[in-house]
Design an enzyme around this catalytic site. Structure first.
Site, mmCIF file in Angstrom:
data_model
loop_
_atom_site.group_PDB
_atom_site.id
_atom_site.type_symbol
_atom_site.label_atom_id
_atom_site.label_comp_id
_atom_site.label_asym_id
_atom_site.label_seq_id
_atom_site.Cartn_x
_atom_site.Cartn_y
_atom_site.Cartn_z
ATOM 1 N N SER A 162 0.829 -1.127 -0.070
ATOM 2 C CA SER A 162 -0.150 -0.122 0.024
ATOM 3 C C SER A 162 0.931 1.469 -0.022
ATOM 4 O O SER A 162 1.971 1.414 0.833
ATOM 5 C CB SER A 162 -0.887 -0.083 1.327
ATOM 6 O OG SER A 162 -1.581 1.281 1.176
ATOM 7 N N THR A 173 7.264 2.853 4.272
ATOM 8 C CA THR A 173 8.209 2.112 3.410
ATOM 9 C C THR A 173 7.510 1.963 1.838
ATOM 10 O O THR A 173 8.761 2.505 0.825
ATOM 11 C CB THR A 173 8.192 0.360 3.824
ATOM 12 O OG1 THR A 173 8.756 0.466 5.112
ATOM 13 C CG2 THR A 173 9.422 -0.154 3.098
ATOM 14 N N CYS A 174 6.546 1.814 1.652
ATOM 15 C CA CYS A 174 6.023 1.752 0.211
ATOM 16 C C CYS A 174 5.987 3.410 -0.351
ATOM 17 O O CYS A 174 6.610 3.590 -1.522
ATOM 18 C CB CYS A 174 4.578 1.438 0.102
ATOM 19 S SG CYS A 174 4.398 -0.238 0.541
ATOM 20 N N ALA A 175 5.736 3.993 0.461
ATOM 21 C CA ALA A 175 5.942 5.772 0.036
ATOM 22 C C ALA A 175 7.360 6.039 -0.266
ATOM 23 O O ALA A 175 7.592 6.680 -1.295
ATOM 24 C CB ALA A 175 5.355 6.604 0.944
ATOM 25 N N THR A 225 8.396 4.404 -3.496
ATOM 26 C CA THR A 225 7.978 4.916 -4.817
ATOM 27 C C THR A 225 8.822 6.105 -5.266
ATOM 28 O O THR A 225 8.998 6.374 -6.154
ATOM 29 C CB THR A 225 6.600 5.122 -4.602
ATOM 30 O OG1 THR A 225 5.731 3.576 -4.330
ATOM 31 C CG2 THR A 225 5.693 5.625 -5.853
#
Length: 169
Positions: A54, A59-61, A64
């Site tokens: 998500s 971490t995902c942000a 990305t």
């Protein structure tokens, strides 16, 4: 079935376990404009496919944002980040984070990307989300790099993925 970890607990992955040398299946995800984005197969550009649980996690942000910067000068590469976020949330993330050098897509409807690439988490508290993974697909549609991150909360090996893109030229 492959596995990954979430905070030390094993998480099983569902779907086709693809490896380097395999043909990348052609699948579709939903873009922020609600149109289909085609992923995989042969294309005129190298493809960098990134799956994350998500965009609404630190971490995902961070991942990305990092790939957005790293691929800025790679006009040979088509980069897509796929999550289970709704397209509207993905668009909001891109707008507030200045994401302009890659596409984000959602796999929330039928999880086609996650199943086809073997990264759908099938148990634990993250069941139904995509594992953190990176695939580099050359112009002929062959997977030339694959990383399923061993711990979902960790970031991938950016340098190895970028080197695989350069080698695929």
């Amino acid at each position: 079935m492959q596995t990954t970890m979430f905070k030390g607990s094993t998480v099983n992955l569902e779907g086709d376990a693809l490896n380097v040398g395999d043909k990348a299946p052609v699948v579709h995800a939903i873009g922020t404009d609600l149109n289909n984005i085609e992923i995989g197969g042969a294309k005129d550009r190298i493809q960098l496919l990134i799956t994350v649980p998500s965009l609404d996690t630190d971490t995902c942000a961070a991942e990305t944002r990092r790939f957005n910067e790293d691929v800025n000068n790679l006009d040979i590469c088509e980069t897509t980040v796929v999550s289970m976020d709704l397209p509207f949330a993905s668009e909001r993330f891109c707008t507030t984070s200045g994401i302009e050098n890659l596409s984000v897509a959602s796999d929330y409807i039928d999880k086609e990307v996650s199943k086809a690439y073997g990264v759908l988490m099938s148990d634990n508290k993250l069941k139904g989300l995509s594992a953190r993974a990176v695939f580099v697909i050359d112009r002929s549609g062959v997977i030339v790099y694959k990383e399923i991150v061993g711990e979902v909360t960790a970031e991938p090996n950016y340098e190895a993925a970028l080197e695989a893109i350069k080698q695929a030229r």
